[in-house]
Write an enzyme that holds these catalytic residues in place. Structure first.
Site, PDB file in Angstrom:
ATOM      1  CB  CYS A  99      -0.931  -0.003   1.210  1.00  0.00           C
ATOM      2  SG  CYS A  99      -2.013   1.439   1.286  1.00  0.00           S
ATOM      3  CB  CYS A 208      -7.248  -1.489   6.811  1.00  0.00           C
ATOM      4  SG  CYS A 208      -7.359  -1.446   5.006  1.00  0.00           S
TER       5      CYS A 208
END
Length: 383
Positions: A99, A208
């Site tokens: 990410c 997440c």
């Protein structure tokens, strides 16, 4: 001269305090909230909506503008699809590193500098920049100026591990306002400036998009179960059955019943859908002193040149951000030789390299060379 700074606002205390510190220094600050995962598809498991509310509230308190960018499609392609592909191949990926590499320090970074024409990007990461945490030593006219990713003052919260995959050039325009602060100091400051809500907010941990769910339950939603065998690495005997290699990682306890010692995953063979297991937590097959890596993402050109010139580089490394750094020899052939055996070196994870003060770069672990029992005994006697 750097005056205009975009801050990645996450809805947490670290990014909000970073924005405050920048504003306090007189910078023109713009907050941007990144939406990377479509929470509505996941029945509310991800906290993205609440994070946006907290980000909006914090920016209102700090009197800075907040905008939102949507990278859901890019995240799915560059991070989540890769995550799924790796698990099906028997690898254990690190989506946080991906990410940062593909989204936060690529798309977002370029959006801030190239599209919005701001001078720099700031984040709430616990890290330091050799050009100064506020880029005090940055020469905006010198495109060849080198920046190093330094270990922060708060070594417990050190997040350089997750930043090891980013392009070095992004560091030339990245600020780390929290680099010299302890986490406790950040929370105290947040309370002093009226951000009690964020100072007391529970920190997010783990992946997440998994949220609060059991990982095996989550991964079953995306990867079809494929039953296979647990095979004893010593005897070759089938000792149990599994529902898919994607549900297991190296070093994990298998919880097979009716055996004197517990079994642990030693390695996985995607081609045969077999998980080889070792009896006992300290079995030699779970340890190695040599492993192979892919191409290195360098954040320190001096170390890169030293490896090229000498054929080896003395440094330290970790493959999990919570683990202590260990001494090693990095060889030009793409082999890492450890000074002492380590348990559960995991293909797919990242080997992140350090000197005494900085993160040097990272490379993906491809294969670990398991030790024989006598080799493990000898190595331990020499420690």
């Amino acid at each position: 001269m750097i005056r205009n700074v975009v801050v990645g606002i996450s809805g947490g205390v670290d990014s909000a305090v970073s924005a405050h510190l920048l504003k306090e220094r007189g910078y023109n600050v713009l907050g941007i909230f990144m939406r990377n995962w479509d929470e509505h598809d996941e029945a509310g498991y991800c906290s993205g909506e609440q994070d946006l509310k907290d980000a909006t509230w914090a920016c209102h308190k700090l009197q800075i503008e907040l905008r939102e960018v949507n990278y859901v499609k890019h995240y799915w392609t560059a991070v989540f699809s890769q995550f799924l592909d790796d698990y099906q191949l028997g690898l254990t990926p690190n989506p946080d590193i991906l990410c940062n590499k593909h989204i936060k320090f690529d798309l977002f970074h370029k959006h801030a500098l190239d599209t919005l024409k701001y001078d720099a990007v700031a984040t709430g990461h616990y890290a330091r920049n050799s050009l100064g945490n506020f880029l005090d030593q940055c020469n905006t006219k010198d495109t060849e100026q080198q920046a190093r990713l330094l270990i922060p003052a708060d070594t417990f919260k050190d997040q350089t591990f997750f930043l090891a995959g980013i392009a070095q050039k992004t560091l030339q325009r990245t600020m780390f306002p929290l680099g010299e602060l302890q986490k406790s100091e950040v929370k105290q400051l947040a309370k002093r400036i009226g951000l009690h809500r964020l100072a007391e907010k529970r920190e997010s941990t783990g992946i997440c998009f998994v949220g609060k769910r059991d990982f095996k339950s989550f991964i079953r939603e995306y990867i079809t179960s494929k039953p296979g065998h647990f095979v004893d690495v010593d005897s070759g005997a089938v000792v149990g059955h599994h529902e898919g290699i994607h549900q297991w990682t190296v070093g994990q306890r298998c919880r097979l019943s009716s055996y004197l010692q517990p079994y642990f995953v030693a390695r996985k063979d995607a081609a045969s859908n077999t998980i080889y297991v070792a009896s006992g937590h300290d079995h030699a097959a779970l340890h190695c002193t040599r492993f192979h890596i892919g191409d290195i993402n360098w954040l320190c050109q001096r170390s890169r040149q030293q490896l090229a010139t000498n054929g080896s580089l003395r440094c330290r490394f970790r493959f999990q951000h919570t683990k202590p750094l260990v001494d090693c020899q990095l060889l030009h052939s793409g082999v890492v030789q450890l000074d002492a055996p380590l348990r559960a070196i995991t293909p797919g994870q990242y080997a992140v390299f350090y000197d005494d003060v900085a993160c040097l770069g990272a490379a993906r672990i491809q294969q670990a060379e398991a030790l024989q029992q006598t080799e493990l005994q000898i190595a331990r006697e020499q420690m």
